[in-house]
Design a protein around this motif. Sequence first.
Motif, PDB file in Angstrom:
ATOM      1  N   VAL A 152       1.458  -5.157   3.606  1.00  0.00           N
ATOM      2  CA  VAL A 152       0.207  -5.680   4.152  1.00  0.00           C
ATOM      3  C   VAL A 152       0.457  -7.081   4.698  1.00  0.00           C
ATOM      4  O   VAL A 152       1.099  -7.901   4.034  1.00  0.00           O
ATOM      5  N   VAL A 175      -7.337  -7.394  10.785  1.00  0.00           N
ATOM      6  CA  VAL A 175      -7.882  -6.383   9.871  1.00  0.00           C
ATOM      7  C   VAL A 175      -7.949  -5.033  10.563  1.00  0.00           C
ATOM      8  O   VAL A 175      -7.493  -4.014  10.033  1.00  0.00           O
ATOM      9  N   LEU A 177       0.857  -1.183   0.000  1.00  0.00           N
ATOM     10  CA  LEU A 177       0.000   0.000   0.000  1.00  0.00           C
ATOM     11  C   LEU A 177       0.891   1.229   0.000  1.00  0.00           C
ATOM     12  O   LEU A 177       1.748   1.377   0.878  1.00  0.00           O
ATOM     13  N   PHE A 209      -4.381  -3.594  11.291  1.00  0.00           N
ATOM     14  CA  PHE A 209      -3.741  -2.987  10.129  1.00  0.00           C
ATOM     15  C   PHE A 209      -4.410  -1.667   9.758  1.00  0.00           C
ATOM     16  O   PHE A 209      -3.729  -0.698   9.410  1.00  0.00           O
ATOM     17  N   ALA A 210      -5.735  -1.619   9.847  1.00  0.00           N
ATOM     18  CA  ALA A 210      -6.444  -0.363   9.569  1.00  0.00           C
ATOM     19  C   ALA A 210      -6.016   0.722  10.547  1.00  0.00           C
ATOM     20  O   ALA A 210      -5.862   1.882  10.164  1.00  0.00           O
ATOM     21  N   CYS A 258     -10.105  -0.198   1.254  1.00  0.00           N
ATOM     22  CA  CYS A 258     -10.862  -1.257   1.909  1.00  0.00           C
ATOM     23  C   CYS A 258      -9.890  -2.310   2.426  1.00  0.00           C
ATOM     24  O   CYS A 258      -9.127  -2.882   1.650  1.00  0.00           O
ATOM     25  N   CYS A 259      -9.902  -2.540   3.741  1.00  0.00           N
ATOM     26  CA  CYS A 259      -9.117  -3.612   4.352  1.00  0.00           C
ATOM     27  C   CYS A 259     -10.077  -4.752   4.639  1.00  0.00           C
ATOM     28  O   CYS A 259     -11.104  -4.543   5.286  1.00  0.00           O
ATOM     29  N   CYS A 260      -9.764  -5.943   4.176  1.00  0.00           N
ATOM     30  CA  CYS A 260     -10.659  -7.070   4.417  1.00  0.00           C
ATOM     31  C   CYS A 260      -9.842  -8.314   4.737  1.00  0.00           C
ATOM     32  O   CYS A 260      -8.674  -8.421   4.383  1.00  0.00           O
ATOM     33  N   VAL A 276      -4.511 -10.154   5.632  1.00  0.00           N
ATOM     34  CA  VAL A 276      -5.310  -8.980   5.256  1.00  0.00           C
ATOM     35  C   VAL A 276      -5.140  -8.725   3.768  1.00  0.00           C
ATOM     36  O   VAL A 276      -4.063  -8.911   3.208  1.00  0.00           O
ATOM     37  N   ARG A 277      -6.222  -8.294   3.118  1.00  0.00           N
ATOM     38  CA  ARG A 277      -6.189  -7.886   1.719  1.00  0.00           C
ATOM     39  C   ARG A 277      -6.558  -6.413   1.646  1.00  0.00           C
ATOM     40  O   ARG A 277      -7.361  -5.921   2.422  1.00  0.00           O
ATOM     41  N   ILE A 278      -5.983  -5.712   0.666  1.00  0.00           N
ATOM     42  CA  ILE A 278      -6.218  -4.286   0.488  1.00  0.00           C
ATOM     43  C   ILE A 278      -6.780  -4.048  -0.909  1.00  0.00           C
ATOM     44  O   ILE A 278      -6.280  -4.598  -1.888  1.00  0.00           O
TER      45      ILE A 278
END
Length: 103
Positions: A41, A65, A27, A68-69, A56-58, A45-47
Amino acid sequence: MEAKFLRFLKIVGVGYKARAEAEGRLLYLKLGYVHDVELTVPSAVRIFCLKNNVVCCCGLDKHRVHQFAASVRSRKPPDPFKGKGIMCADEVIKKKVGKKKSK
């Protein structure tokens, strides 16, 4: 991967942008500093960058999650005077009144 937990981050400010690279593993944030802020990341977690100002962090693990956010948000927390910075989508910033000009 099915995303169970989502966290939307809103980036507010002139020239503030985000972009995801390497299939959501990196990111890059432009936050008004001289250099771009680069974040790696975690694997759980996926961005996704929906626009250049919405991230969007999911993931499946709620703690990772949200952790990291929070680390992304800590790079430029919201300013209470101007309202600029990185904030959660559902977060409300109470704006403070600036200095009064004495007459």
